[in-house]
Design a protein around this motif. Structure first.
Motif, PDB file in Angstrom:
ATOM      1  N   ALA A 243       0.832  -1.210   0.000  1.00  0.00           N
ATOM      2  CA  ALA A 243       0.000   0.000   0.000  1.00  0.00           C
ATOM      3  C   ALA A 243       0.863   1.254   0.000  1.00  0.00           C
ATOM      4  O   ALA A 243       0.546   2.243  -0.682  1.00  0.00           O
ATOM      5  CB  ALA A 243      -0.927  -0.014   1.209  1.00  0.00           C
ATOM      6  N   LEU A 246       2.342   1.655  -3.546  1.00  0.00           N
ATOM      7  CA  LEU A 246       1.318   2.093  -4.513  1.00  0.00           C
ATOM      8  C   LEU A 246       0.687   3.432  -4.126  1.00  0.00           C
ATOM      9  O   LEU A 246      -0.141   3.955  -4.878  1.00  0.00           O
ATOM     10  CB  LEU A 246       0.215   1.030  -4.625  1.00  0.00           C
ATOM     11  CG  LEU A 246       0.631  -0.328  -5.177  1.00  0.00           C
ATOM     12  CD1 LEU A 246      -0.569  -1.278  -5.208  1.00  0.00           C
ATOM     13  CD2 LEU A 246       1.233  -0.206  -6.573  1.00  0.00           C
ATOM     14  N   GLU A 247       1.073   3.955  -2.964  1.00  0.00           N
ATOM     15  CA  GLU A 247       0.521   5.215  -2.454  1.00  0.00           C
ATOM     16  C   GLU A 247      -1.000   5.156  -2.325  1.00  0.00           C
ATOM     17  O   GLU A 247      -1.730   6.041  -2.762  1.00  0.00           O
ATOM     18  CB  GLU A 247       0.928   6.388  -3.354  1.00  0.00           C
ATOM     19  CG  GLU A 247       2.429   6.615  -3.404  1.00  0.00           C
ATOM     20  CD  GLU A 247       2.803   7.798  -4.278  1.00  0.00           C
ATOM     21  OE1 GLU A 247       1.907   8.348  -4.946  1.00  0.00           O
ATOM     22  OE2 GLU A 247       3.988   8.176  -4.283  1.00  0.00           O
ATOM     23  N   VAL A 248      -1.463   4.063  -1.709  1.00  0.00           N
ATOM     24  CA  VAL A 248      -2.892   3.859  -1.462  1.00  0.00           C
ATOM     25  C   VAL A 248      -3.129   3.880   0.045  1.00  0.00           C
ATOM     26  O   VAL A 248      -2.613   3.009   0.761  1.00  0.00           O
ATOM     27  CB  VAL A 248      -3.377   2.518  -2.056  1.00  0.00           C
ATOM     28  CG1 VAL A 248      -4.852   2.299  -1.737  1.00  0.00           C
ATOM     29  CG2 VAL A 248      -3.148   2.492  -3.557  1.00  0.00           C
ATOM     30  N   ARG A 251      -8.068   1.616   4.008  1.00  0.00           N
ATOM     31  CA  ARG A 251      -9.284   1.983   4.724  1.00  0.00           C
ATOM     32  C   ARG A 251      -9.230   1.500   6.168  1.00  0.00           C
ATOM     33  O   ARG A 251      -9.743   2.172   7.075  1.00  0.00           O
ATOM     34  CB  ARG A 251     -10.497   1.377   4.008  1.00  0.00           C
ATOM     35  CG  ARG A 251     -11.806   1.723   4.674  1.00  0.00           C
ATOM     36  CD  ARG A 251     -12.989   1.225   3.888  1.00  0.00           C
ATOM     37  NE  ARG A 251     -14.243   1.598   4.522  1.00  0.00           N
ATOM     38  CZ  ARG A 251     -15.447   1.271   4.073  1.00  0.00           C
ATOM     39  NH1 ARG A 251     -15.540   0.554   2.968  1.00  0.00           N
ATOM     40  NH2 ARG A 251     -16.528   1.642   4.705  1.00  0.00           N
ATOM     41  N   ASP A 314      -8.650  -4.910   3.085  1.00  0.00           N
ATOM     42  CA  ASP A 314      -7.526  -4.087   2.641  1.00  0.00           C
ATOM     43  C   ASP A 314      -6.895  -4.662   1.377  1.00  0.00           C
ATOM     44  O   ASP A 314      -6.529  -3.923   0.446  1.00  0.00           O
ATOM     45  CB  ASP A 314      -6.481  -3.988   3.756  1.00  0.00           C
ATOM     46  CG  ASP A 314      -6.896  -3.010   4.847  1.00  0.00           C
ATOM     47  OD1 ASP A 314      -7.805  -2.195   4.593  1.00  0.00           O
ATOM     48  OD2 ASP A 314      -6.322  -3.072   5.948  1.00  0.00           O
ATOM     49  N   GLN A 317      -9.067  -3.860  -1.467  1.00  0.00           N
ATOM     50  CA  GLN A 317      -8.909  -2.457  -1.850  1.00  0.00           C
ATOM     51  C   GLN A 317      -7.725  -2.286  -2.800  1.00  0.00           C
ATOM     52  O   GLN A 317      -7.810  -1.572  -3.807  1.00  0.00           O
ATOM     53  CB  GLN A 317      -8.716  -1.594  -0.609  1.00  0.00           C
ATOM     54  CG  GLN A 317      -8.530  -0.111  -0.909  1.00  0.00           C
ATOM     55  CD  GLN A 317      -8.233   0.716   0.322  1.00  0.00           C
ATOM     56  OE1 GLN A 317      -8.236   0.205   1.444  1.00  0.00           O
ATOM     57  NE2 GLN A 317      -7.978   1.990   0.134  1.00  0.00           N
ATOM     58  N   LEU A 318      -6.608  -2.961  -2.526  1.00  0.00           N
ATOM     59  CA  LEU A 318      -5.442  -2.886  -3.413  1.00  0.00           C
ATOM     60  C   LEU A 318      -5.731  -3.551  -4.753  1.00  0.00           C
ATOM     61  O   LEU A 318      -5.291  -3.066  -5.807  1.00  0.00           O
ATOM     62  CB  LEU A 318      -4.238  -3.538  -2.732  1.00  0.00           C
ATOM     63  CG  LEU A 318      -3.767  -2.863  -1.435  1.00  0.00           C
ATOM     64  CD1 LEU A 318      -2.642  -3.651  -0.801  1.00  0.00           C
ATOM     65  CD2 LEU A 318      -3.315  -1.437  -1.706  1.00  0.00           C
ATOM     66  N   ASN A 320      -8.678  -3.752  -6.209  1.00  0.00           N
ATOM     67  CA  ASN A 320      -9.536  -2.830  -6.955  1.00  0.00           C
ATOM     68  C   ASN A 320      -8.742  -1.652  -7.498  1.00  0.00           C
ATOM     69  O   ASN A 320      -9.066  -1.115  -8.573  1.00  0.00           O
ATOM     70  CB  ASN A 320     -10.663  -2.325  -6.054  1.00  0.00           C
ATOM     71  CG  ASN A 320     -11.626  -3.432  -5.663  1.00  0.00           C
ATOM     72  OD1 ASN A 320     -11.805  -4.395  -6.405  1.00  0.00           O
ATOM     73  ND2 ASN A 320     -12.234  -3.314  -4.494  1.00  0.00           N
ATOM     74  N   PHE A 321      -7.727  -1.228  -6.785  1.00  0.00           N
ATOM     75  CA  PHE A 321      -6.906  -0.098  -7.243  1.00  0.00           C
ATOM     76  C   PHE A 321      -6.190  -0.425  -8.547  1.00  0.00           C
ATOM     77  O   PHE A 321      -6.039   0.456  -9.414  1.00  0.00           O
ATOM     78  CB  PHE A 321      -5.900   0.273  -6.160  1.00  0.00           C
ATOM     79  CG  PHE A 321      -4.985   1.403  -6.533  1.00  0.00           C
ATOM     80  CD1 PHE A 321      -5.439   2.710  -6.548  1.00  0.00           C
ATOM     81  CD2 PHE A 321      -3.669   1.160  -6.912  1.00  0.00           C
ATOM     82  CE1 PHE A 321      -4.606   3.753  -6.915  1.00  0.00           C
ATOM     83  CE2 PHE A 321      -2.833   2.196  -7.277  1.00  0.00           C
ATOM     84  CZ  PHE A 321      -3.295   3.495  -7.281  1.00  0.00           C
ATOM     85  N   ILE A 322      -5.751  -1.661  -8.722  1.00  0.00           N
ATOM     86  CA  ILE A 322      -5.050  -2.052  -9.963  1.00  0.00           C
ATOM     87  C   ILE A 322      -6.000  -2.677 -10.976  1.00  0.00           C
ATOM     88  O   ILE A 322      -5.565  -3.141 -12.028  1.00  0.00           O
ATOM     89  CB  ILE A 322      -3.883  -3.013  -9.657  1.00  0.00           C
ATOM     90  CG1 ILE A 322      -4.405  -4.313  -9.037  1.00  0.00           C
ATOM     91  CG2 ILE A 322      -2.852  -2.352  -8.752  1.00  0.00           C
ATOM     92  CD1 ILE A 322      -3.320  -5.364  -8.846  1.00  0.00           C
TER      93      ILE A 322
END
Length: 351
Positions: A243, A246-248, A251, A314, A317-318, A320-322
């Motif tokens: 995280a 990836l600068e995410v 939550r 979590d 969430q990562l 979904n980010f990619i």
């Protein structure tokens, strides 16, 4: 008719024979001549007066006709004046409307001029931006920098993958595993995926067993509990590192502590407040971070299971980010392996 009556009366008078003496004959003759002369003059005057009267009558008739015509012309003139007055009022109204329209159009023209000036300035800025974007420091440079960033991210996450390798182990008791690995396509379509089902997943050679999370008893193997807590600590550390690379912002933030790691859930406070109609700012002040242990602490298996659930959120969430779809809420290691595989594939650099 009167002339005829007079003529008949004159004939009757002539029939009356008057005896005149000779001595008086000259006198009577002179009187008759005089009367005859007067009668002729009277007739001439009568005829002259008749002519004058006829002329006057004609003049009067003509004058009356002209007077009638003048009256008609006056009526027409008055009606024309009325029409012209109405037309004049209409013209004044139209002139006022025209003035208002001219003012409105002038205001719109001024607004258009201002907008045209702003548009021209914006067009110049856009052209300048396009020129800068097409230049050496523009889009091409941005793509290069982004590619270098992806390469750097890929390299750093590969170090995480080497530090905490997630592998498939063949021959382990499948019913004791918290999860098994199921591969999904890079497009995130799990409907077309096929489970490997040839073993269970480990992280740094440690399994996540499900039995300690279901029931703690006197006969529960303490080593299995410790191995599961250590594995969850590895997963938490790996998720935290990925995280950050990836600068995410996660939550559910993590508090790392090895096999004694915690995860935070910012849930609304269940404590009663003095006023139920408080504002949103006051409600947000009641949002407190609740820590859940990523290990089995005494008999609180529910809190530990919820912590694992939040940890998997979590990881989702990562994913979904990619742009990758998650395998589900009970697949922590499988989701982590999918995350690592997606980032370490060559296609990730060009996305």
């Amino acid at each position: 008719m009167e002339a005829k009556d007079k003529a008949v009366a004159a004939e009757n008078q002539q029939e009356i024979v008057k005896v005149v003496q000779w001595e008086e004959f000259e006198h009577e003759l002179a009187r008759l001549v005089s009367l005859s002369s007067a009668l002729n003059e009277a007739k001439e005057k009568k005829a002259l007066l008749q002519q004058k009267l006829d002329a006057l009558i004609q003049v009067e008739a003509k004058s009356l006709s002209q007077s009638n015509q003048l009256d008609e012309m006056r009526e027409k003139l008055e009606s024309r004046k009325l029409v012209m007055g109405n037309e004049l009022m209409h013209v004044k109204v139209v002139e006022e409307n025209v003035k208002k329209e001219e003012e409105r159009l002038s205001n719109e023209i001024r607004s258009l001029l201002v907008a045209g000036t702003a548009l021209s300035a914006s067009r110049k800025r856009l052209q300048e931006a396009n020129r800068l974007l097409a230049g050496e420091r523009g889009y091409v440079h941005l793509r290069k920098v982004q590619k270098l960033l992806r390469v750097r991210q890929q390299y750093m996450i590969s170090q995480v993958s080497m530090l905490y390798p997630v592998k498939v182990v063949i021959g382990h008791a499948h019913e004791q595993e918290l999860e098994s690995f199921t591969s999904i396509s890079k497009s995130g379509n799990s409907a077309e995926s096929k489970p490997i089902d040839q073993g269970s997943l480990t992280i740094s050679a440690l399994h996540l067993t499900v039995l300690p999370f279901k029931k703690m008893s006197f006969f529960t193997d303490k080593k299995d509990v410790q191995r599961s807590a250590t594995a969850l600590g590895y997963v938490a550390h790996a998720v935290s590192l990925i995280a950050s690379y990836l600068e995410v912002p996660l939550r559910y933030p993590l508090r790392l502590g090895g096999s004694r790691s915690y995860i935070h859930d910012y849930a609304p406070s269940s404590e009663p407040t003095s006023s139920e109609s408080a504002s949103t700012s006051l409600l947000s002040s009641n949002m407190k971070a609740t820590e859940f242990p990523l290990f089995l602490d005494g008999q609180e298996t529910t809190r530990a299971a919820y912590a694992v659930f939040l940890l998997n959120k979590d990881v989702e969430q990562l994913l979904n980010f990619i742009g990758v779809k998650s395998l589900g809420p009970r697949h922590v290691l499988a989701n982590l392996k999918e995350l690592l595989m997606t980032i370490l594939c060559p296609e990730y650099i060009d996305t």
